[in-house]
Design a protein around this motif. Sequence first.
Motif, PDB file in Angstrom:
ATOM      1  N   GLU A 116      25.073  32.622  25.320  1.00  0.00           N
ATOM      2  CA  GLU A 116      25.905  31.420  25.257  1.00  0.00           C
ATOM      3  C   GLU A 116      27.379  31.754  25.446  1.00  0.00           C
ATOM      4  OE1 GLU A 116      27.383  28.329  21.782  1.00  0.00           O
ATOM      5  OE2 GLU A 116      25.372  29.195  21.629  1.00  0.00           O
ATOM      6  N   LEU A 117      27.833  32.835  24.816  1.00  0.00           N
ATOM      7  CA  LEU A 117      29.226  33.241  24.949  1.00  0.00           C
ATOM      8  C   LEU A 117      29.521  33.749  26.360  1.00  0.00           C
ATOM      9  CD1 LEU A 117      29.542  34.919  21.469  1.00  0.00           C
ATOM     10  CD2 LEU A 117      30.996  33.051  22.292  1.00  0.00           C
ATOM     11  N   LEU A 118      28.567  34.464  26.959  1.00  0.00           N
ATOM     12  CA  LEU A 118      28.744  34.911  28.347  1.00  0.00           C
ATOM     13  C   LEU A 118      28.835  33.712  29.289  1.00  0.00           C
ATOM     14  CD1 LEU A 118      26.339  37.981  28.465  1.00  0.00           C
ATOM     15  CD2 LEU A 118      28.798  38.028  28.919  1.00  0.00           C
ATOM     16  N   GLU A 119      28.004  32.707  29.043  1.00  0.00           N
ATOM     17  CA  GLU A 119      28.043  31.506  29.876  1.00  0.00           C
ATOM     18  C   GLU A 119      29.387  30.806  29.758  1.00  0.00           C
ATOM     19  OE1 GLU A 119      25.602  27.296  30.514  1.00  0.00           O
ATOM     20  OE2 GLU A 119      24.985  28.710  28.958  1.00  0.00           O
ATOM     21  N   MET A 120      29.980  30.824  28.566  1.00  0.00           N
ATOM     22  CA  MET A 120      31.282  30.185  28.369  1.00  0.00           C
ATOM     23  C   MET A 120      32.342  30.786  29.275  1.00  0.00           C
ATOM     24  SD  MET A 120      31.631  29.598  24.253  1.00  0.00           S
ATOM     25  CE  MET A 120      33.273  28.895  24.423  1.00  0.00           C
ATOM     26  N   VAL A 121      32.241  32.087  29.565  1.00  0.00           N
ATOM     27  CA  VAL A 121      33.244  32.748  30.406  1.00  0.00           C
ATOM     28  C   VAL A 121      32.713  32.978  31.823  1.00  0.00           C
ATOM     29  CG1 VAL A 121      34.443  33.803  28.467  1.00  0.00           C
ATOM     30  CG2 VAL A 121      32.553  35.038  29.548  1.00  0.00           C
ATOM     31  N   SER A 122      31.702  32.187  32.205  1.00  0.00           N
ATOM     32  CA  SER A 122      31.148  32.183  33.567  1.00  0.00           C
ATOM     33  C   SER A 122      30.542  33.526  33.968  1.00  0.00           C
ATOM     34  CB  SER A 122      32.223  31.760  34.580  1.00  0.00           C
ATOM     35  OG  SER A 122      32.703  30.477  34.298  1.00  0.00           O
ATOM     36  N   LEU A 165      45.175  43.224  37.068  1.00  0.00           N
ATOM     37  CA  LEU A 165      44.272  42.764  38.116  1.00  0.00           C
ATOM     38  C   LEU A 165      45.020  42.564  39.424  1.00  0.00           C
ATOM     39  CD1 LEU A 165      42.338  40.050  36.053  1.00  0.00           C
ATOM     40  CD2 LEU A 165      41.866  42.506  36.228  1.00  0.00           C
ATOM     41  N   ASP A 166      44.304  42.721  40.546  1.00  0.00           N
ATOM     42  CA  ASP A 166      44.951  42.466  41.831  1.00  0.00           C
ATOM     43  C   ASP A 166      45.143  40.961  42.007  1.00  0.00           C
ATOM     44  OD1 ASP A 166      42.629  41.223  43.295  1.00  0.00           O
ATOM     45  OD2 ASP A 166      41.760  43.209  43.026  1.00  0.00           O
ATOM     46  N   ALA A 167      45.950  40.582  42.991  1.00  0.00           N
ATOM     47  CA  ALA A 167      46.428  39.196  43.094  1.00  0.00           C
ATOM     48  C   ALA A 167      45.310  38.169  43.156  1.00  0.00           C
ATOM     49  CB  ALA A 167      47.339  39.064  44.316  1.00  0.00           C
ATOM     50  N   GLY A 168      44.310  38.387  44.031  1.00  0.00           N
ATOM     51  CA  GLY A 168      43.232  37.415  44.176  1.00  0.00           C
ATOM     52  C   GLY A 168      42.387  37.298  42.928  1.00  0.00           C
ATOM     53  N   LEU A 169      42.007  38.443  42.360  1.00  0.00           N
ATOM     54  CA  LEU A 169      41.198  38.457  41.143  1.00  0.00           C
ATOM     55  C   LEU A 169      41.972  37.879  39.974  1.00  0.00           C
ATOM     56  CD1 LEU A 169      38.525  39.316  39.876  1.00  0.00           C
ATOM     57  CD2 LEU A 169      39.503  41.590  39.495  1.00  0.00           C
ATOM     58  N   ARG A 170      43.258  38.143  39.955  1.00  0.00           N
ATOM     59  CA  ARG A 170      44.111  37.643  38.882  1.00  0.00           C
ATOM     60  C   ARG A 170      44.109  36.123  38.847  1.00  0.00           C
ATOM     61  NH1 ARG A 170      49.849  40.255  37.497  1.00  0.00           N
ATOM     62  NH2 ARG A 170      50.571  38.820  35.908  1.00  0.00           N
ATOM     63  N   ALA A 171      44.274  35.503  40.006  1.00  0.00           N
ATOM     64  CA  ALA A 171      44.314  34.039  40.063  1.00  0.00           C
ATOM     65  C   ALA A 171      42.974  33.440  39.658  1.00  0.00           C
ATOM     66  CB  ALA A 171      44.699  33.587  41.473  1.00  0.00           C
ATOM     67  N   ALA A 172      41.863  34.016  40.150  1.00  0.00           N
ATOM     68  CA  ALA A 172      40.537  33.494  39.822  1.00  0.00           C
ATOM     69  C   ALA A 172      40.245  33.641  38.335  1.00  0.00           C
ATOM     70  CB  ALA A 172      39.475  34.217  40.653  1.00  0.00           C
ATOM     71  N   ARG A 174      42.411  33.914  35.890  1.00  0.00           N
ATOM     72  CA  ARG A 174      43.316  33.036  35.152  1.00  0.00           C
ATOM     73  C   ARG A 174      42.771  31.603  35.113  1.00  0.00           C
ATOM     74  NH1 ARG A 174      48.116  34.182  37.766  1.00  0.00           N
ATOM     75  NH2 ARG A 174      47.898  32.447  39.191  1.00  0.00           N
ATOM     76  N   ARG A 175      42.227  31.131  36.231  1.00  0.00           N
ATOM     77  CA  ARG A 175      41.677  29.775  36.274  1.00  0.00           C
ATOM     78  C   ARG A 175      40.479  29.641  35.328  1.00  0.00           C
ATOM     79  NH1 ARG A 175      42.838  30.125  41.863  1.00  0.00           N
ATOM     80  NH2 ARG A 175      40.719  30.844  42.289  1.00  0.00           N
ATOM     81  N   ILE A 176      39.598  30.653  35.351  1.00  0.00           N
ATOM     82  CA  ILE A 176      38.410  30.605  34.494  1.00  0.00           C
ATOM     83  C   ILE A 176      38.808  30.605  33.026  1.00  0.00           C
ATOM     84  CG2 ILE A 176      36.374  31.925  33.768  1.00  0.00           C
ATOM     85  CD1 ILE A 176      36.119  32.841  36.708  1.00  0.00           C
ATOM     86  N   VAL A 177      39.728  31.491  32.666  1.00  0.00           N
ATOM     87  CA  VAL A 177      40.166  31.600  31.273  1.00  0.00           C
ATOM     88  C   VAL A 177      40.820  30.295  30.814  1.00  0.00           C
ATOM     89  CG1 VAL A 177      41.795  32.762  29.721  1.00  0.00           C
ATOM     90  CG2 VAL A 177      40.380  34.108  31.291  1.00  0.00           C
ATOM     91  N   ALA A 178      41.675  29.715  31.659  1.00  0.00           N
ATOM     92  CA  ALA A 178      42.338  28.457  31.306  1.00  0.00           C
ATOM     93  C   ALA A 178      41.322  27.340  31.087  1.00  0.00           C
ATOM     94  CB  ALA A 178      43.323  28.064  32.395  1.00  0.00           C
ATOM     95  N   GLU A 179      40.299  27.288  31.948  1.00  0.00           N
ATOM     96  CA  GLU A 179      39.264  26.261  31.808  1.00  0.00           C
ATOM     97  C   GLU A 179      38.470  26.444  30.519  1.00  0.00           C
ATOM     98  OE1 GLU A 179      36.961  26.581  35.346  1.00  0.00           O
ATOM     99  OE2 GLU A 179      38.538  25.777  36.655  1.00  0.00           O
ATOM    100  N   LEU A 199      54.061  29.301  34.613  1.00  0.00           N
ATOM    101  CA  LEU A 199      54.225  27.914  35.048  1.00  0.00           C
ATOM    102  C   LEU A 199      52.886  27.260  35.360  1.00  0.00           C
ATOM    103  CD1 LEU A 199      57.322  28.359  37.386  1.00  0.00           C
ATOM    104  CD2 LEU A 199      57.310  27.343  35.106  1.00  0.00           C
ATOM    105  N   SER A 200      51.936  28.026  35.916  1.00  0.00           N
ATOM    106  CA  SER A 200      50.654  27.446  36.325  1.00  0.00           C
ATOM    107  C   SER A 200      49.640  27.385  35.193  1.00  0.00           C
ATOM    108  CB  SER A 200      50.061  28.259  37.489  1.00  0.00           C
ATOM    109  OG  SER A 200      49.735  29.574  37.066  1.00  0.00           O
TER     110      SER A 200
END
Length: 348
Positions: A116-122, A165-172, A174-179, A199-200
């Motif tokens: 369940e916890l793994l699912e929470m973080v995709s 993290l590298d730029a692409g992985l960092r953005a992805a 960050r989005r998952i964690v924020a969600e 800012l984002s």
Amino acid sequence: MTPSLEVRDLGKSIDREPVLHDVAFAAEAGSITAIVGPSGCGKTTLLRLIAGFEKPDSGTIALAGRVVSGAPWVPAHRRSVGYVAQDGALFPHASVGANIGFGLPRRERTRSKIAELLEMVSLDASYAARRPDQLSGGQQQRVALARALAREPEIMLLDEPFSALDAGLRAATRRIVAEVLSKAGITTILVTHDQPEALSFADRVAVMRQGRLAQIGTPDEIYTRPVDVPTAQFIGDAVVMSAQIQGETAHCALGEVSVGATSVQGAGRIMLRPEQIELNTEGTGVPGVVVGVEYLGSETMVDIRLEAGVDAVEEQRVTVRRFGAGSIVAGDRVHSRVLGPAVAYPLD
């Protein structure tokens, strides 16, 4: 409504050197606040004080209305706080499941709870059997977040969790964690030196400088109406120039620029963001010569030497941001005009 976190007049010195000076702010339940500032400004020390890893010299910290920094002192393990470090700090000898289970009471360390916890973080439940060294950097950070979420904290503290993290992985990531945090309704404090990240990611941004909070507000307020020139220059690219301000108009090397209602009058300075300056080759605006072009993929930074301007008394150079592909090269003659209002500041 009682804030989820309230910091009042916090002070801290390390080896007799002041690190924090009268820091005060509050975070409402379920909000995300980013604390941004250069290295050495005190932001990580502030996070450690909130976590309970260190004691402040003065001031108070309250979690859900309960003071935890005074007498009696409430240690870190008795605060309902989750903490994710820069490197994740996973146990390298343990499986992912064991790492996540460390944050759970023994009776709750079941496969279904860990799944369940793994699912929470995709992440799929099959990741429970892997070791940390079999994961990518982004996956490791999400496992660290799952371990912190296992404690069901009221507040989550993130100490530059995406910086490695590298730029692409960092953005992805960050989005998952924020969600995840937004869905869980957990009050979150992110510490970072990355301005676009702050800012984002956040609902509110606090800018720290030399151990003090220079400004706190929404991302839009911080970017469009920074409280002073140093804050403006830290939070993003800024064009700062001298101006004579009369009423709501500034007379400067870029001509007449609106500053809106302001108490600054006479000699002062104005700040524009590079994207507020529009270039054209049709002769509309202040003339200038391109002296440098920096190609950045989706955008280009163009350095211009202005040839003239209302009340200009010396050579003025500005940097302009252009989006998309462009054919401007060094030596081209262009014209510049300002879009939108500038922010006015008094002379130091």
